[in-house]
Design an enzyme around this catalytic site. Structure first.
Site, PDB file in Angstrom:
ATOM      1  N   GLU A 150      25.548   3.832  -3.273  1.00 31.16           N
ATOM      2  CA  GLU A 150      25.148   5.095  -2.654  1.00 31.16           C
ATOM      3  C   GLU A 150      26.294   5.521  -1.744  1.00 31.16           C
ATOM      4  OE1 GLU A 150      22.628   7.402  -2.683  1.00 31.16           O
ATOM      5  OE2 GLU A 150      23.757   8.343  -1.083  1.00 31.16           O
ATOM      6  N   ASP A 156      21.494   8.681 -11.705  1.00 35.91           N
ATOM      7  CA  ASP A 156      20.570   9.664 -11.125  1.00 35.91           C
ATOM      8  C   ASP A 156      21.271  10.508 -10.063  1.00 35.91           C
ATOM      9  OD1 ASP A 156      18.278  10.978 -10.304  1.00 35.91           O
ATOM     10  OD2 ASP A 156      17.538   9.294  -9.104  1.00 35.91           O
ATOM     11  N   SER A 173      14.128   4.335  -6.523  1.00 37.25           N
ATOM     12  CA  SER A 173      14.401   3.489  -7.693  1.00 37.25           C
ATOM     13  C   SER A 173      14.777   2.041  -7.320  1.00 37.25           C
ATOM     14  CB  SER A 173      15.476   4.125  -8.572  1.00 37.25           C
ATOM     15  OG  SER A 173      16.583   4.558  -7.808  1.00 37.25           O
ATOM     16  N   HIS A 228      10.490   7.539 -12.419  1.00 35.99           N
ATOM     17  CA  HIS A 228      10.084   6.191 -12.023  1.00 35.99           C
ATOM     18  C   HIS A 228       9.069   5.586 -12.996  1.00 35.99           C
ATOM     19  CE1 HIS A 228      11.677   7.403  -7.817  1.00 35.99           C
ATOM     20  NE2 HIS A 228      12.619   6.913  -8.580  1.00 35.99           N
ATOM     21  N   GLY A 270      29.287   5.922  -7.611  1.00 35.34           N
ATOM     22  CA  GLY A 270      28.454   5.362  -8.678  1.00 35.34           C
ATOM     23  C   GLY A 270      29.124   5.367 -10.045  1.00 35.34           C
TER      24      GLY A 270
HETATM   25  N1  SAM Z   1      17.934   7.094  -7.592  1.00 35.50           N
HETATM   26  C1  SAM Z   1      17.213   7.448  -6.379  1.00 35.50           C
HETATM   27  C2  SAM Z   1      15.733   7.238  -6.618  1.00 35.50           C
HETATM   28  O1  SAM Z   1      15.265   7.391  -7.753  1.00 35.50           O
HETATM   29  O2  SAM Z   1      15.034   6.889  -5.661  1.00 35.50           O
HETATM   30  C3  SAM Z   1      17.475   8.848  -5.941  1.00 35.50           C
HETATM   31  C4  SAM Z   1      18.905   9.258  -5.924  1.00 35.50           C
HETATM   32  S1  SAM Z   1      19.232  10.893  -5.421  1.00 35.50           S
HETATM   33  C5  SAM Z   1      18.628  11.872  -6.723  1.00 35.50           C
HETATM   34  C6  SAM Z   1      20.973  10.992  -5.642  1.00 35.50           C
HETATM   35  C7  SAM Z   1      21.770  10.213  -4.638  1.00 35.50           C
HETATM   36  O3  SAM Z   1      23.131  10.130  -5.081  1.00 35.50           O
HETATM   37  C8  SAM Z   1      21.860  10.843  -3.245  1.00 35.50           C
HETATM   38  O4  SAM Z   1      21.333   9.942  -2.327  1.00 35.50           O
HETATM   39  C9  SAM Z   1      23.359  11.082  -3.007  1.00 35.50           C
HETATM   40  O5  SAM Z   1      23.757  10.842  -1.673  1.00 35.50           O
HETATM   41  C10 SAM Z   1      23.988  10.086  -3.942  1.00 35.50           C
HETATM   42  N2  SAM Z   1      25.341  10.386  -4.434  1.00 35.50           N
HETATM   43  C11 SAM Z   1      25.918  11.582  -4.683  1.00 35.50           C
HETATM   44  N3  SAM Z   1      27.111  11.422  -5.279  1.00 35.50           N
HETATM   45  C12 SAM Z   1      27.290  10.075  -5.449  1.00 35.50           C
HETATM   46  C13 SAM Z   1      28.311   9.282  -6.043  1.00 35.50           C
HETATM   47  N4  SAM Z   1      29.395   9.828  -6.614  1.00 35.50           N
HETATM   48  N5  SAM Z   1      28.149   7.936  -6.040  1.00 35.50           N
HETATM   49  C14 SAM Z   1      27.061   7.356  -5.483  1.00 35.50           C
HETATM   50  N6  SAM Z   1      26.068   8.065  -4.919  1.00 35.50           N
HETATM   51  C15 SAM Z   1      26.172   9.407  -4.897  1.00 35.50           C
END
Ligand code: SAM
Length: 280
Positions: free
Chosen positions: A118, A164, A100, A19, A144
């Site tokens: 998400e 991420d 984020s 971040h 994503g």
């Molecule tokens: N970017 C966020 C932050 O910095 O606050 C944290 C994200 S966390 C590390 C990863 C997230 O990706 C999880 O909430 C998970 O449910 C989601 N996720 C997993 N596979 C995914 C995909 N193929 N597409 C979108 N989201 C996904």
């Protein structure tokens, strides 16, 4: 498989690094009037309750954001990041942590746009509710990686993509490289910020080798380790890969990373690093 919940890890040392880099890139985009577009491929829930059951169970934020957010000698490079944390905790007690999407929202201007995806069935509704009334943001429950094909290039031709994933499935290590290649093919001038965990160093070496082989130039890396590399289970370090970093980012990270390392790792183990995977 979607068992990962970021609420267990919110505000830990990896989030602090991620971040910090995110807020510096967004601040750099804000230096020009022209609108920017922010794509967050793995957005999470948006807001995390640090006094909640998940965060309390691991206590990771106590060795992360709790160690730095109220320091008197805060470097200027951390001001925009900490302003996002302070805005969620106006009475000076650390109860919430911005993910984020909230960091991007706090720093964005009326002309900028967010696209946040998400997949998790519990985290997506939290994210959607957070942004229901914000016309500058779109949330979508979808994959994503797919967005790197369908949402790029953005109409404004300026922007940042944050990738991420949780790396709970091994294929993520290759999917992020393929995703950056897909995105870069469509939007070569965009900035791409990729978070990675160091659990097994070999996986990261392979990831970097994939990026080197892609032919993409200007790929910077910044990493903060709390422990030396190890073969045992667990994350010893994390880092950010930045494709097309703003010109000041290298210098800013060289200034701020030693300070972060000192505060987050009082025992002095691990390392702090800023380098180039592929230069100009
Ligand atoms: N970017 C966020 C932050 O910095 O606050 C944290 C994200 S966390 C590390 C990863 C997230 O990706 C999880 O909430 C998970 O449910 C989601 N996720 C997993 N596979 C995914 C995909 N193929 N597409 C979108 N989201 C996904």
């Amino acid at each position: 498989m979607l068992s990962y919940r970021h609420s267990f890890h919110a505000g830990n040392h990896a989030d602090v690094l991620k971040h910090t880099v995110l807020s510096l890139i967004v601040s750099a985009l804000n230096e020009k009037e022209k609108p920017w577009f922010y794509l967050d491929t793995h957005a999470g829930a948006g807001r995390y309750q640090l006094s909640g059951e998940h965060a309390e169970r691991t206590g990771e934020y106590l060795e992360g954001i709790a160690r730095i957010w109220q320091q008197d000698d805060l470097p200027a490079e951390l001001e925009s990041y900490i302003s996002c944390v302070s805005a969620l905790n106006p009475n000076g007690k650390l109860r919430f942590y911005p993910g984020s999407p909230l960091i991007a929202r706090h720093l964005m201007r009326p002309q900028d746009k967010l696209h946040l995806t998400e997949l998790h069935p519990s985290d997506y509704p939290l994210l959607r509710n957070e942004f229901l009334k914000d016309e500058r943001a779109r949330t979508e429950r979808s994959d994503g990686y797919q967005q790197l094909k369908s949402k790029l290039p953005p109409p404004s031709r300026r922007g940042l993509v944050l990738i991420d994933p949780p790396y709970e499935i091994k294929s993520d290590y290759q999917a992020v490289v393929d995703g950056i290649k897909e995105g870069h093919k469509r939007f070569g001038t965009g900035t791409y910020a990729l978070w990675y965990p160091v659990v097994m160093r070999q996986q990261i070496k392979r990831l970097f080798a994939g990026l080197e082989a892609s032919g993409i130039r200007r790929i910077m890396q910044t990493e903060l380790a709390v422990l030396p590399d190890s073969d045992r289970r667990g994350m010893t370090a994390s880092g950010m890969v930045v494709v097309n970093p703003p010109w000041k980012l290298e210098e800013q990270m060289n200034t701020v990373l030693p300070w972060l390392h000192k505060k987050l790792v009082p025992g002095g183990t691990g390392h702090a690093r800023v380098s180039w995977i592929v230069p100009e």
